[in-house]
Design an enzyme around this catalytic site. Sequence first.
Site, PDB file in Angstrom:
ATOM      1  N   HIS A  78      40.409  45.190  36.996  1.00  0.00           N
ATOM      2  CA  HIS A  78      40.996  44.079  35.247  1.00  0.00           C
ATOM      3  C   HIS A  78      41.617  45.130  34.694  1.00  0.00           C
ATOM      4  O   HIS A  78      41.602  44.238  33.201  1.00  0.00           O
ATOM      5  CB  HIS A  78      39.565  43.299  35.457  1.00  0.00           C
ATOM      6  CG  HIS A  78      39.779  41.984  36.699  1.00  0.00           C
ATOM      7  ND1 HIS A  78      40.150  40.786  36.953  1.00  0.00           N
ATOM      8  CD2 HIS A  78      38.571  42.523  36.965  1.00  0.00           C
ATOM      9  CE1 HIS A  78      39.497  40.769  38.400  1.00  0.00           C
ATOM     10  NE2 HIS A  78      37.762  41.295  37.885  1.00  0.00           N
ATOM     11  N   ASN A 151      37.829  33.921  39.114  1.00  0.00           N
ATOM     12  CA  ASN A 151      39.135  34.881  40.119  1.00  0.00           C
ATOM     13  C   ASN A 151      39.726  33.642  40.648  1.00  0.00           C
ATOM     14  O   ASN A 151      40.384  32.316  40.764  1.00  0.00           O
ATOM     15  CB  ASN A 151      38.750  35.289  40.975  1.00  0.00           C
ATOM     16  CG  ASN A 151      37.706  36.452  40.596  1.00  0.00           C
ATOM     17  OD1 ASN A 151      38.241  37.253  39.582  1.00  0.00           O
ATOM     18  ND2 ASN A 151      37.132  37.351  41.547  1.00  0.00           N
ATOM     19  N   HIS A 342      31.620  38.391  30.138  1.00  0.00           N
ATOM     20  CA  HIS A 342      30.073  38.547  30.420  1.00  0.00           C
ATOM     21  C   HIS A 342      29.651  37.455  30.899  1.00  0.00           C
ATOM     22  O   HIS A 342      29.710  36.507  31.089  1.00  0.00           O
ATOM     23  CB  HIS A 342      29.412  38.853  29.227  1.00  0.00           C
ATOM     24  CG  HIS A 342      27.750  39.372  29.935  1.00  0.00           C
ATOM     25  ND1 HIS A 342      27.592  39.152  31.329  1.00  0.00           N
ATOM     26  CD2 HIS A 342      26.893  40.147  29.549  1.00  0.00           C
ATOM     27  CE1 HIS A 342      26.508  40.259  31.731  1.00  0.00           C
ATOM     28  NE2 HIS A 342      26.113  40.137  30.518  1.00  0.00           N
TER      29      HIS A 342
END
Length: 686
Positions: A78, A151, A342
């Site tokens: 990423h 995603n 996170h």
Amino acid sequence: MINEDKKINANSKNEQLEYFRSADSEDKKLTTNQGVKVSEDEESLTAGERGPTLMEDFHFREKMTHFDHERIPERVVHARGFSAHGEFELYESMKPYTKAKFLQNTNVKTPVFTRFSTVVGSRGSKDTPRDVRGFATKFYTEEGNFDLVANNFPVFFIQDGMKFPDVVHAIKPEPHNEMPQASGAHDTFWDWVSQNQESAHMVMWLMSDRAIPRSFRMMEGFGVHAFRFVNDEGKAHFVKFHWKPVLGTHSLVWDEAEKLGGKDPDFNRRDLWESINMGNYAEYELGVQILEEKDEFNFDFDILDSTKLWPEEDIPVRIIGKMTLNRNVDNVFAENEQVAFHVGNVVPGIDFTNDPLLQTRLFSYTDTQLLRLGGPNFHEIPINRPVCPFHNNQRDGFHRQTINKGQVSYRNNALAGNSPHTVDEKNGGFAHYQEKVEGRKIQSRSKSFEDHFSQAKLFWNSMSNAEKQHIIDGFSFEVGKVQYKPVQQKIVDMFGKVDHGLAAAIAHKLDVSVPPANIQSKVTKTSPALSQENTPKLAETRKTAVIISDGFNGAEVKKVIENLQAAKVQVAILSDRLGSITADDNSTLKAKHTFLTDSSVVFDAVYIAGGMKADKMFEKKAKMFMQEAFDHFKPIAVSNEGEQWFKDKQLPSKAGVVINKQQPDDFSKQFIDAIAAHRFWDRSIL
């Protein structure tokens, strides 16, 4: 720091960031980082005009030291990303399912920050490779930050995070020559796939149109994992999160994506940046799939397996709110590069499940931020700070910004009245869901995780004919780049377990053996939600090139442009030169694009009006522009010279081609309808 009593609203994060912003200004004086005004910034201090540089030049040393340390380690995955600010508004309260406050009150707008990214490429790679896309959103809620780290695929390559380093090592550039960049079209990736057949479903998505999105604004997002909602009574439900783009889910075609990588490697980030600046905000509705705990084992797949999706026809997606990204970043490094997501950043009312991939991610995100951002205080970087107050006994470490007053940095204590004190669950303290857990310590996976091909076949069954051909083409290109023939054969054999026709088509392209038909999955079910043919199709915000030369029909072109803009279609005037182009009625339009600066791949549609004064070179370039748009299945409108050029090209189909045989309003309507349709795949059978 936000005041303890301040009401959190959609603008709270922007107000907090304002404290850290520093705007460029003409009257600012150049200083060192210590505030000392600088009289010279171009010549270092030397012993005489031709003498050595002196180390006492503190300004030179400070400036050069900062430059030498400007780069932080880029993300392993990423790395290539772009972000925007926005807000989330709730449509309906989720109080029966979760006590998370930002999902309770429909009158509250929660500030958000979203980062989109590719996975494989380095920070300097292109926007448009065949790849997974990250879709990570930080909600700055009154109870703390909630990170939905999603995603654009609902599944992943692996079932257990123990394999994550392996799949990333395999798909990254090969270590002996550091090639290829931002691509899985090489031996090590496909060797890994052939040895890890749980990846079959994910690879089907990777070979599909979903791997080359038209824009971040037209890209679906999935939380991938099963999480838990927990309500005030302590009752839990399984939940999966979905982002549904208001504009629908749309993709590039492969050849177009490859050309864009050279023409405009910033294509996706540029689209987001320019769209927000124009007021065409990126909008996504938040959907949830909610499942009662008693129904956990009622399906032919394991709901905690990250290589499986929950079919929307079996577990409907309930739309509960909308996110609007309406403000660009002020500084890409400070915000986009330093933001730290996170999956473990949750708030009361949202909890974890035993999805083994999710469990391992709970460790890895903190671990990677410690390296990238230089220590344990990355939560104090402005973009990562919650908008609610935070207090604890953590102290010191790299880049500490909080100045903690007092002598106490521990619990329990009497010197500070045992402050900060814990908060019980009834008053908002986070309490982990009390799931009953028992068993032996083992390294094994449940047999319910063993079916790797049924949902891959479900995905294949759900595709349109055009989408299936694109998947075949994707495999043929990617696996065709593999140099080791046995790996090619293993891949064909592996996907023969998905569908025999798919495997046979790939085998034909690769010159390898066709596997037997009797090994294919027996699944016949389809899921219409998986096909992009069933997505919303709108002309709104689509970008159309209007090609004109001197002598164009001023009345017609201006009327068509008015109609396009009324339908919220973006219009770009293109000619053979920049500047004013004169119509037959002596009116003018200003061209901001040329055949040299742009090509058809950066537009969604093309309207070719031409002009009576177009020369042979203009005509040649216009025909090439039209041919490429035609080959990429895009809508085309032609009138006047454009109609003649279309006939001259002898293009074999009129599918998606609007020819001006009527009044400008009717012509415009037909063209707008064609723009909304996005692509005309019927051309591919010619």
